[in-house]
Design a protein around this motif. Structure first.
Motif, PDB file in Angstrom:
ATOM      1  N   ASP A  12       0.543  -6.962 -17.247  1.00 27.35           N
ATOM      2  CA  ASP A  12       1.630  -7.262 -18.161  1.00 27.35           C
ATOM      3  C   ASP A  12       2.751  -7.980 -17.392  1.00 27.35           C
ATOM      4  O   ASP A  12       3.220  -7.477 -16.368  1.00 27.35           O
ATOM      5  N   PRO A  13       3.220  -9.142 -17.867  1.00 28.12           N
ATOM      6  CA  PRO A  13       4.238  -9.874 -17.118  1.00 28.12           C
ATOM      7  C   PRO A  13       5.580  -9.152 -17.045  1.00 28.12           C
ATOM      8  O   PRO A  13       6.359  -9.389 -16.127  1.00 28.12           O
ATOM      9  N   LEU A  14       5.845  -8.257 -17.994  1.00 31.05           N
ATOM     10  CA  LEU A  14       7.157  -7.609 -18.021  1.00 31.05           C
ATOM     11  C   LEU A  14       7.207  -6.344 -17.157  1.00 31.05           C
ATOM     12  O   LEU A  14       8.215  -6.040 -16.551  1.00 31.05           O
ATOM     13  N   THR A  15       6.099  -5.620 -17.103  1.00 30.81           N
ATOM     14  CA  THR A  15       6.115  -4.356 -16.362  1.00 30.81           C
ATOM     15  C   THR A  15       5.325  -4.433 -15.060  1.00 30.81           C
ATOM     16  O   THR A  15       5.476  -3.574 -14.196  1.00 30.81           O
ATOM     17  N   GLY A  16       4.452  -5.432 -14.978  1.00 29.27           N
ATOM     18  CA  GLY A  16       3.591  -5.546 -13.799  1.00 29.27           C
ATOM     19  C   GLY A  16       2.402  -4.602 -13.835  1.00 29.27           C
ATOM     20  O   GLY A  16       1.566  -4.617 -12.935  1.00 29.27           O
TER      21      GLY A  16
ATOM     22  N   ASN B 152     -13.682 -37.507 -41.619  1.00 27.65           N
ATOM     23  CA  ASN B 152     -14.450 -36.411 -41.043  1.00 27.65           C
ATOM     24  C   ASN B 152     -13.770 -35.845 -39.800  1.00 27.65           C
ATOM     25  O   ASN B 152     -14.382 -35.160 -38.998  1.00 27.65           O
ATOM     26  N   GLU B 153     -12.483 -36.166 -39.649  1.00 25.62           N
ATOM     27  CA  GLU B 153     -11.714 -35.601 -38.544  1.00 25.62           C
ATOM     28  C   GLU B 153     -10.692 -34.605 -39.100  1.00 25.62           C
ATOM     29  O   GLU B 153     -10.639 -34.362 -40.297  1.00 25.62           O
ATOM     30  N   LEU B 154      -9.892 -34.062 -38.200  1.00 28.77           N
ATOM     31  CA  LEU B 154      -8.878 -33.092 -38.587  1.00 28.77           C
ATOM     32  C   LEU B 154      -7.534 -33.488 -37.992  1.00 28.77           C
ATOM     33  O   LEU B 154      -7.481 -34.065 -36.910  1.00 28.77           O
ATOM     34  N   ALA B 155      -6.484 -33.153 -38.694  1.00 31.24           N
ATOM     35  CA  ALA B 155      -5.142 -33.354 -38.142  1.00 31.24           C
ATOM     36  C   ALA B 155      -4.844 -32.227 -37.149  1.00 31.24           C
ATOM     37  O   ALA B 155      -5.442 -31.145 -37.237  1.00 31.24           O
ATOM     38  N   PHE B 156      -3.964 -32.510 -36.202  1.00 28.31           N
ATOM     39  CA  PHE B 156      -3.569 -31.436 -35.284  1.00 28.31           C
ATOM     40  C   PHE B 156      -2.195 -31.712 -34.700  1.00 28.31           C
ATOM     41  O   PHE B 156      -1.712 -32.841 -34.687  1.00 28.31           O
ATOM     42  N   LEU B 157      -1.609 -30.634 -34.213  1.00 27.29           N
ATOM     43  CA  LEU B 157      -0.357 -30.706 -33.448  1.00 27.29           C
ATOM     44  C   LEU B 157      -0.667 -30.102 -32.084  1.00 27.29           C
ATOM     45  O   LEU B 157      -1.215 -29.008 -31.997  1.00 27.29           O
ATOM     46  N   ARG B 158      -0.375 -30.866 -31.043  1.00 26.83           N
ATOM     47  CA  ARG B 158      -0.646 -30.367 -29.682  1.00 26.83           C
ATOM     48  C   ARG B 158       0.678 -30.164 -28.960  1.00 26.83           C
ATOM     49  O   ARG B 158       1.583 -31.006 -29.064  1.00 26.83           O
ATOM     50  N   MET B 159       0.769 -29.056 -28.224  1.00 27.54           N
ATOM     51  CA  MET B 159       2.015 -28.785 -27.510  1.00 27.54           C
ATOM     52  C   MET B 159       1.735 -28.040 -26.207  1.00 27.54           C
ATOM     53  O   MET B 159       0.612 -27.638 -25.945  1.00 27.54           O
ATOM     54  N   GLU B 160       2.785 -27.862 -25.441  1.00 28.80           N
ATOM     55  CA  GLU B 160       2.668 -27.133 -24.171  1.00 28.80           C
ATOM     56  C   GLU B 160       2.198 -25.719 -24.439  1.00 28.80           C
ATOM     57  O   GLU B 160       2.674 -25.069 -25.375  1.00 28.80           O
ATOM     58  N   ALA B 161       1.295 -25.240 -23.616  1.00 27.68           N
ATOM     59  CA  ALA B 161       0.904 -23.840 -23.688  1.00 27.68           C
ATOM     60  C   ALA B 161       1.878 -23.034 -22.837  1.00 27.68           C
ATOM     61  O   ALA B 161       2.443 -23.543 -21.872  1.00 27.68           O
ATOM     62  N   ILE B 162       2.067 -21.785 -23.202  1.00 29.65           N
ATOM     63  CA  ILE B 162       2.946 -20.889 -22.444  1.00 29.65           C
ATOM     64  C   ILE B 162       2.067 -19.927 -21.656  1.00 29.65           C
ATOM     65  O   ILE B 162       1.211 -19.262 -22.244  1.00 29.65           O
ATOM     66  N   GLU B 166       4.432 -15.732 -17.729  1.00 27.29           N
ATOM     67  CA  GLU B 166       5.868 -15.987 -17.917  1.00 27.29           C
ATOM     68  C   GLU B 166       6.495 -14.971 -18.861  1.00 27.29           C
ATOM     69  O   GLU B 166       7.643 -14.582 -18.703  1.00 27.29           O
ATOM     70  N   GLY B 167       5.747 -14.589 -19.877  1.00 25.64           N
ATOM     71  CA  GLY B 167       6.308 -13.675 -20.856  1.00 25.64           C
ATOM     72  C   GLY B 167       5.360 -13.496 -22.018  1.00 25.64           C
ATOM     73  O   GLY B 167       4.283 -14.081 -22.058  1.00 25.64           O
ATOM     74  N   ARG B 168       5.762 -12.696 -22.962  1.00 23.23           N
ATOM     75  CA  ARG B 168       4.898 -12.399 -24.100  1.00 23.23           C
ATOM     76  C   ARG B 168       5.752 -11.949 -25.292  1.00 23.23           C
ATOM     77  O   ARG B 168       6.945 -11.745 -25.176  1.00 23.23           O
ATOM     78  N   SER B 259       9.414 -14.802 -30.816  1.00 22.78           N
ATOM     79  CA  SER B 259      10.263 -14.823 -29.628  1.00 22.78           C
ATOM     80  C   SER B 259       9.449 -14.342 -28.440  1.00 22.78           C
ATOM     81  O   SER B 259       8.994 -13.201 -28.427  1.00 22.78           O
ATOM     82  N   ILE B 260       9.291 -15.215 -27.445  1.00 22.18           N
ATOM     83  CA  ILE B 260       8.602 -14.819 -26.218  1.00 22.18           C
ATOM     84  C   ILE B 260       9.655 -14.233 -25.288  1.00 22.18           C
ATOM     85  O   ILE B 260      10.611 -14.939 -24.925  1.00 22.18           O
ATOM     86  N   ILE B 261       9.510 -12.957 -24.945  1.00 18.33           N
ATOM     87  CA  ILE B 261      10.457 -12.373 -24.002  1.00 18.33           C
ATOM     88  C   ILE B 261       9.907 -12.577 -22.587  1.00 18.33           C
ATOM     89  O   ILE B 261       8.789 -12.179 -22.286  1.00 18.33           O
ATOM     90  N   CYS B 262      10.700 -13.256 -21.774  1.00 22.70           N
ATOM     91  CA  CYS B 262      10.226 -13.672 -20.458  1.00 22.70           C
ATOM     92  C   CYS B 262      10.697 -12.691 -19.388  1.00 22.70           C
ATOM     93  O   CYS B 262      11.692 -11.993 -19.556  1.00 22.70           O
ATOM     94  N   LYS B 263       9.958 -12.715 -18.285  1.00 23.27           N
ATOM     95  CA  LYS B 263      10.275 -11.757 -17.226  1.00 23.27           C
ATOM     96  C   LYS B 263      11.584 -12.097 -16.519  1.00 23.27           C
ATOM     97  O   LYS B 263      12.180 -11.242 -15.869  1.00 23.27           O
ATOM     98  N   ASP B 264      12.074 -13.324 -16.707  1.00 33.25           N
ATOM     99  CA  ASP B 264      13.359 -13.678 -16.088  1.00 33.25           C
ATOM    100  C   ASP B 264      14.548 -13.335 -16.982  1.00 33.25           C
ATOM    101  O   ASP B 264      15.678 -13.726 -16.720  1.00 33.25           O
TER     102      ASP B 264
END
Lengths: 53, 373
Positions: A12-16, B152-162, B166-168, B259-264
């Motif tokens: 887990d990134p938050l708790t390690g 016969n194709e599909l539309a998509f949106l591509r973006m940076e993966a997290i 880093e967080g969850r 909301s991704i809460i990050c370890k920083d």
């Protein structure tokens, strides 16, 4: 029935600590673009050095 | 169950089921389902998997299935999982890798025939690239819509993966005071944004074309009897929500799941498809409500949002925050009150009745805090 997700134990990134991620939570993370593995950065081009013969 | 409808602020899915987050096991499943029939009901292309593979092939990309210790589903597997668990199937989320570069990015792929779903992807891309919130959200990289002749194709949106490291997404109790402060700062930053005329003309930009006060007033009217029966002073509620509220740029679905809460100690906000012109206090009210079981984070958030850097109380933000909290809770209440009066929704009646007290309590507390701040 196809099993879409395997049970996962991951740090887990938050708790390690090691935690078990339920399939539903893996799905939640996937939906939000959170990747559970390493994201490889694009390699910068290596400089070419002139070799003296 | 998601809450939708013209009187709902299009606030997206309600944050419930938090206790599911770290449980092992498979969770609840619907009883045996005819997957083919369900796909048809959801208007999903029968050959979506093939179309997706074609999209990747043309771009020299591959879907990332493996990660250390686990595995991501294919498109068909994901649809089956979502159907079995009663979840939505608006877009197929997946990670893709450029075969040459090795770079991993995140894709939201169209799987439904509905043109509205493609418009939603386009809108999200436009908001991220033209409005440019700039509060640490992932970068949008590409939007693709098949040209005529490439059906016969599909539309998509591509973006940076997290990266998960880093967080969850987190439970309310996992939010620290740093996360609460950062969220307040970022919400204020959005509210202070100057948005270009080009963005203002986007078709989904104005979230309240009828007017904010009209929508809130209508929800209040639906709940008035219930509020009185619960002993709540409706005039006090009306006093807080009826003042003119300034329109500002909002994320539109600032809940815990987005909301991704990050370890920083910072947060990253995802899922911008409901962003646009909302009202001052809208995002703050929603987040404050969702943090209800973490009193410390709630208090820090409230202080950070209502007071400026010099410690002066911002009266406009204070009123707007409490209007936002009450509006958010009125949305949930109105949704349930309406369905309690609908005999066709009788299977939800008991659940809804049990949920009403927490919304009453939130409104009472909002009134008390407003008067006490």
């Amino acid at each position: 029935m196809v099993k879409a997700y395997k049970p996962v134990s991951i740090q887990d990134p938050l708790t390690g600590k090691k935690v078990n991620l339920s399939p539903k939570y893996q799905d939640d993370l996937l939906e939000r673009g959170i990747f559970l593995g390493p994201i490889r950065k694009k390699k910068t081009k290596e400089k070419k050095y002139d070799r003296k013969r | 169950m998601t809450e939708r409808g013209s009187d709902i602020f299009r606030m997206g899915s309600n944050y419930e089921g938090a206790s599911e987050m770290f449980k092992t096991g498979d969770g609840e499943k619907e009883s045996k389902i005819d997957i083919v029939l369900e796909r048809e009901k959801r208007d999903i292309f029968s050959d979506a998997q093939t179309r997706f593979e074609k999209v990747l092939e043309e771009r020299d990309m591959e879907q990332v299935r493996d990660f250390p210790g686990g595995e991501y589903p294919s498109l068909d597997e994901w649809v089956e999982f979502r159907v079995e668990h009663g979840r939505g199937t608006n877009f197929f989320p997946c990670f893709v890798r450029g075969k040459e570069s090795g770079d991993i990015s995140f894709m939201k792929v169209q799987i439904s025939r509905s043109s509205k779903k493609v418009e939603a992807l386009q809108y999200e891309y436009d908001i991220m690239t033209k409005a440019r919130p700039g509060i640490g959200e992932p970068r949008a990289l590409e939007f693709y819509q098949p040209e005529p002749g490439k059906e016969n194709e599909l539309a998509f949106l591509r973006m940076e993966a997290i990266p998960f490291e880093e967080g969850r997404v987190g439970l309310p109790e996992e939010w620290t005071v740093d996360h609460a402060r950062d969220a307040s700062s970022k919400i204020k930053s959005l509210e202070n944004m100057d948005v270009s005329e080009e963005v203002k003309t986007l078709s989904r930009f104005d979230k309240f074309p009828e007017g904010v006060e009209v929508v809130i007033g209508r929800n209040l009217a639906k709940c008035e009897d219930n509020l009185r029966q619960a002993g709540i002073d409706v005039e006090k509620v009306r006093n807080i929500v009826s003042a003119e509220i300034r329109k500002v740029f909002v994320h539109g679905d600032f809940n815990l799941k987005n909301s991704i809460i990050c370890k920083d100690g910072t947060i990253k906000e995802v899922d911008w498809e409901l962003a646009g012109q909302g009202f001052l206090g809208q995002d703050a009210g929603k987040l404050f409500t969702e943090l209800r079981t973490n009193k410390e984070a709630q208090q820090v958030f409230l202080q950070a949002y209502c007071y400026d850097e010099s410690g002066e109380l911002d009266e406009e933000r204070k009123r707007s925050l409490f209007a936002g909290i009450i509006a958010e809770n009125l949305t949930h209440l109105a949704y349930r009150v309406e369905r309690l009066g609908d005999p066709q929704k009788v299977k939800y009646h008991e659940i809804f009745r049990k949920e009403l007290p927490k919304y009453y309590q939130a409104i009472v507390q909002a009134i008390e805090r407003f008067e006490g701040t």
